[in-house]
Design a protein around this motif. Structure first.
Motif, mmCIF file in Angstrom:
data_model
loop_
_atom_site.group_PDB
_atom_site.id
_atom_site.type_symbol
_atom_site.label_atom_id
_atom_site.label_comp_id
_atom_site.label_asym_id
_atom_site.label_seq_id
_atom_site.Cartn_x
_atom_site.Cartn_y
_atom_site.Cartn_z
ATOM 1 N N LEU A 16 66.695 -6.314 41.238
ATOM 2 C CA LEU A 16 67.417 -6.202 42.507
ATOM 3 C C LEU A 16 68.924 -6.292 42.329
ATOM 4 O O LEU A 16 69.678 -5.459 42.849
ATOM 5 N N ILE A 17 69.389 -7.300 41.593
ATOM 6 C CA ILE A 17 70.829 -7.478 41.425
ATOM 7 C C ILE A 17 71.411 -6.373 40.550
ATOM 8 O O ILE A 17 72.497 -5.846 40.821
ATOM 9 N N GLY A 18 70.694 -5.979 39.499
ATOM 10 C CA GLY A 18 71.160 -4.890 38.655
ATOM 11 C C GLY A 18 71.299 -3.592 39.430
ATOM 12 O O GLY A 18 72.294 -2.860 39.295
ATOM 13 N N ARG A 19 70.310 -3.289 40.255
ATOM 14 C CA ARG A 19 70.374 -2.076 41.081
ATOM 15 C C ARG A 19 71.539 -2.164 42.071
ATOM 16 O O ARG A 19 72.235 -1.172 42.321
ATOM 17 N N SER A 20 71.744 -3.331 42.620
ATOM 18 C CA SER A 20 72.835 -3.506 43.588
ATOM 19 C C SER A 20 74.191 -3.285 42.928
ATOM 20 O O SER A 20 75.060 -2.596 43.475
ATOM 21 N N TRP A 21 74.386 -3.866 41.736
ATOM 22 C CA TRP A 21 75.643 -3.664 41.018
ATOM 23 C C TRP A 21 75.840 -2.182 40.703
ATOM 24 O O TRP A 21 76.943 -1.644 40.851
ATOM 25 N N ALA A 22 74.781 -1.520 40.258
ATOM 26 C CA ALA A 22 74.878 -0.100 39.923
ATOM 27 C C ALA A 22 75.334 0.705 41.140
ATOM 28 O O ALA A 22 76.210 1.586 41.036
ATOM 29 N N MET A 23 74.761 0.412 42.300
ATOM 30 C CA MET A 23 75.134 1.117 43.524
ATOM 31 C C MET A 23 76.592 0.858 43.888
ATOM 32 O O MET A 23 77.305 1.769 44.330
ATOM 33 N N LEU A 24 77.045 -0.368 43.706
ATOM 34 C CA LEU A 24 78.434 -0.689 44.025
ATOM 35 C C LEU A 24 79.400 0.027 43.083
ATOM 36 O O LEU A 24 80.407 0.601 43.518
ATOM 37 N N PHE A 25 79.094 0.003 41.798
ATOM 38 C CA PHE A 25 80.002 0.609 40.823
ATOM 39 C C PHE A 25 80.094 2.128 40.994
ATOM 40 O O PHE A 25 81.187 2.694 40.921
ATOM 41 N N VAL A 26 78.967 2.786 41.235
ATOM 42 C CA VAL A 26 79.050 4.249 41.427
ATOM 43 C C VAL A 26 79.742 4.589 42.741
ATOM 44 O O VAL A 26 80.360 5.650 42.858
ATOM 45 N N SER A 27 79.676 3.694 43.711
ATOM 46 C CA SER A 27 80.379 3.951 44.974
ATOM 47 C C SER A 27 81.881 4.018 44.751
ATOM 48 O O SER A 27 82.608 4.638 45.522
ATOM 49 N N GLY A 28 82.340 3.357 43.695
ATOM 50 C CA GLY A 28 83.755 3.394 43.346
ATOM 51 C C GLY A 28 84.101 4.504 42.376
ATOM 52 O O GLY A 28 85.237 4.579 41.894
ATOM 53 N N GLY A 29 83.124 5.361 42.061
ATOM 54 C CA GLY A 29 83.377 6.496 41.194
ATOM 55 C C GLY A 29 83.189 6.239 39.715
ATOM 56 O O GLY A 29 83.524 7.096 38.884
ATOM 57 N N TYR A 30 82.648 5.079 39.351
ATOM 58 C CA TYR A 30 82.418 4.771 37.940
ATOM 59 C C TYR A 30 81.104 5.380 37.454
ATOM 60 O O TYR A 30 80.136 5.487 38.216
ATOM 61 N N THR A 31 81.073 5.753 36.197
ATOM 62 C CA THR A 31 79.835 6.164 35.545
ATOM 63 C C THR A 31 79.082 4.900 35.150
ATOM 64 O O THR A 31 79.650 4.007 34.517
ATOM 65 N N VAL A 32 77.820 4.806 35.533
ATOM 66 C CA VAL A 32 77.046 3.588 35.305
ATOM 67 C C VAL A 32 75.809 3.885 34.467
ATOM 68 O O VAL A 32 75.023 4.780 34.793
ATOM 69 N N LYS A 33 75.661 3.100 33.408
ATOM 70 C CA LYS A 33 74.509 3.218 32.522
ATOM 71 C C LYS A 33 73.643 1.971 32.713
ATOM 72 O O LYS A 33 74.103 0.859 32.457
ATOM 73 N N ILE A 34 72.430 2.149 33.215
ATOM 74 C CA ILE A 34 71.528 1.023 33.462
ATOM 75 C C ILE A 34 70.609 0.846 32.254
ATOM 76 O O ILE A 34 69.957 1.797 31.813
ATOM 77 N N TYR A 35 70.568 -0.381 31.740
ATOM 78 C CA TYR A 35 69.704 -0.689 30.598
ATOM 79 C C TYR A 35 68.651 -1.712 30.986
ATOM 80 O O TYR A 35 68.934 -2.681 31.689
ATOM 81 N N ASP A 36 67.420 -1.480 30.517
ATOM 82 C CA ASP A 36 66.361 -2.479 30.622
ATOM 83 C C ASP A 36 65.523 -2.400 29.346
ATOM 84 O O ASP A 36 65.218 -1.304 28.881
ATOM 85 N N ASN A 37 65.191 -3.549 28.785
ATOM 86 C CA ASN A 37 64.438 -3.539 27.524
ATOM 87 C C ASN A 37 62.959 -3.206 27.719
ATOM 88 O O ASN A 37 62.236 -3.002 26.743
ATOM 89 N N GLN A 38 62.525 -3.154 28.975
ATOM 90 C CA GLN A 38 61.157 -2.734 29.254
ATOM 91 C C GLN A 38 61.148 -1.225 29.495
ATOM 92 O O GLN A 38 61.741 -0.751 30.471
ATOM 93 N N PRO A 39 60.517 -0.453 28.610
ATOM 94 C CA PRO A 39 60.563 1.013 28.725
ATOM 95 C C PRO A 39 60.174 1.519 30.110
ATOM 96 O O PRO A 39 59.166 1.094 30.679
ATOM 97 N N GLY A 40 61.003 2.394 30.652
ATOM 98 C CA GLY A 40 60.709 3.028 31.927
ATOM 99 C C GLY A 40 61.265 2.320 33.142
ATOM 100 O O GLY A 40 61.403 2.935 34.205
ATOM 101 N N LEU A 41 61.621 1.031 33.011
ATOM 102 C CA LEU A 41 62.072 0.292 34.191
ATOM 103 C C LEU A 41 63.453 0.747 34.672
ATOM 104 O O LEU A 41 63.709 0.794 35.876
ATOM 105 N N ALA A 42 64.341 1.072 33.743
ATOM 106 C CA ALA A 42 65.673 1.533 34.149
ATOM 107 C C ALA A 42 65.567 2.859 34.901
ATOM 108 O O ALA A 42 66.254 3.075 35.911
ATOM 109 N N ALA A 43 64.707 3.763 34.420
ATOM 110 C CA ALA A 43 64.500 5.049 35.114
ATOM 111 C C ALA A 43 63.889 4.824 36.490
ATOM 112 O O ALA A 43 64.258 5.486 37.472
ATOM 113 N N LYS A 44 62.960 3.874 36.575
ATOM 114 C CA LYS A 44 62.329 3.548 37.856
ATOM 115 C C LYS A 44 63.365 2.989 38.830
ATOM 116 O O LYS A 44 63.308 3.252 40.041
#
Length: 319
Positions: A16-44
């Motif tokens: 939840l918090i990771g997704r929220s940060w990602a949404m905030l950062f892209v709203s400011g025009g930043y390129t955001v790379k989401i990482y999760d060590n569990q395969p498929g979770l970042a894409a989900k």
């Protein structure tokens, strides 16, 4: 690091918090790379973000100047840490609240990034000197603690490690401001930071008043939502006092300071949240709002809807 290099942010953790940060950062025009060590979770996570952004855009509540499609184009997902960190100038960690896990992930991160990359943790209760104890270059480390849900509640507490440089605090403050958050800078680390210490004081006295039979669970919540909270949504406790006497804060304390000290001296001990007495308070809360998933989800949706409305009101009022 030049401004042209400050375009990529890596978010560690896709909850939840990771997704929220990602949404905030892209709203400011930043390129955001989401990482999760569990395969498929970042894409989900990106799939979930897409759904949220489309709903926000439809409701005219999407943050930033870019469209939902443009913001989504700035997102990418990774299962490989090194690839996720490549090119980043800022790393926001959002894994669960476990000290050893956070220490380990920051140790791993440091091995993949240059010395100028800022390392930031979302922890809500762990002090920076513990979180970053295994990092070699601690001058680039700090806590950036958001308030849930971060997309609607703009406050971010910036908490320095004892070795954090002023430049890192300034850069992070500017970043948070650019993406529309409201950063506050603590001058030094302290257990609970500022927000949770103030929240703990409110929780403690609210709990004592209910436990001592002074007021009900329902009514103590009304004390905040229909009383103090009405003011605190726009001005804080210091300004509230400053405005509540003809000649400001000093005048307020001359008039009411002794009374407040008398009341404060009457406060009881720290509540035991695990005593038999606590069960009665919990049961009273559950009678008002049953703790099953369906009821809680409905109330969370209501909370977020009301916070969206409040955020819009504050924005329109230029508060």
């Amino acid at each position: 690091m030049s401004s042209t290099d400050m375009k990529i942010i890596t978010v560690i953790g896709s909850g939840l918090i990771g997704r929220s940060w990602a949404m905030l950062f892209v709203s400011g025009g930043y390129t955001v790379k989401i990482y999760d060590n569990q395969p498929g979770l970042a894409a989900k996570a990106i799939t979930e973000i897409r759904k949220q952004m489309e709903e926000l855009e439809e409701a005219h509540m999407l943050r930033g100047e870019l469209s939902a499609t443009q913001q989504l184009d700035l997102l990418s997902s990774y299962d490989d840490l090194a690839q996720a960190l490549e090119g980043a100038f800022f790393v926001q960690e959002c894994v669960f609240e476990n000290l050893e896990v956070k220490q380990s992930i920051f140790q791993d991160i440091e091995g993949h990034v240059g010395k100028g990359v800022i390392l930031s943790s979302s922890t809500s209760c762990l002090v920076p000197s513990n979180v970053f104890s295994k990092v070699q270059n601690r001058s680039r480390c700090l806590v950036s603690h958001p308030v849930n849900p971060p997309y609607y509640v703009k406050l971010v507490e910036l908490v320095p490690h004892p070795e954090t440089s002023a430049a890192v605090m300034d850069t992070t403050h500017a970043l948070m401001t650019k993406v529309g958050q409201a950063p506050v800078c603590l001058k030094k680390e302290i257990d609970g930071f500022a927000l949770n210490r103030v929240q703990a004081a409110i929780i403690a006295e609210s709990w004592r008043l209910v436990q001592d039979g002074v007021i009900s669970v329902k009514d103590i919540d009304l004390v905040m939502s229909e009383g103090l909270g009405m003011r605190y949504a726009f001005i804080g406790p210091m300004e509230t006092m400053h405005l509540n006497a003809p000649e400001g804060l000093e005048d307020y304390m001359k008039r009411y300071g002794q009374g407040f000290m008398r009341v404060m001296n009457s406060f009881g001990p720290v509540p035991d949240f695990f005593s038999d007495g606590a069960k009665g308070i919990i049961n009273e809360m559950c009678e008002l709002i049953p703790s099953n998933r369906e009821q809680l989800s409905a109330r969370i949706e209501r909370r977020d809807r009301l916070l969206r409305g409040l955020a819009k009101l504050k924005k329109d009022s230029d508060c």
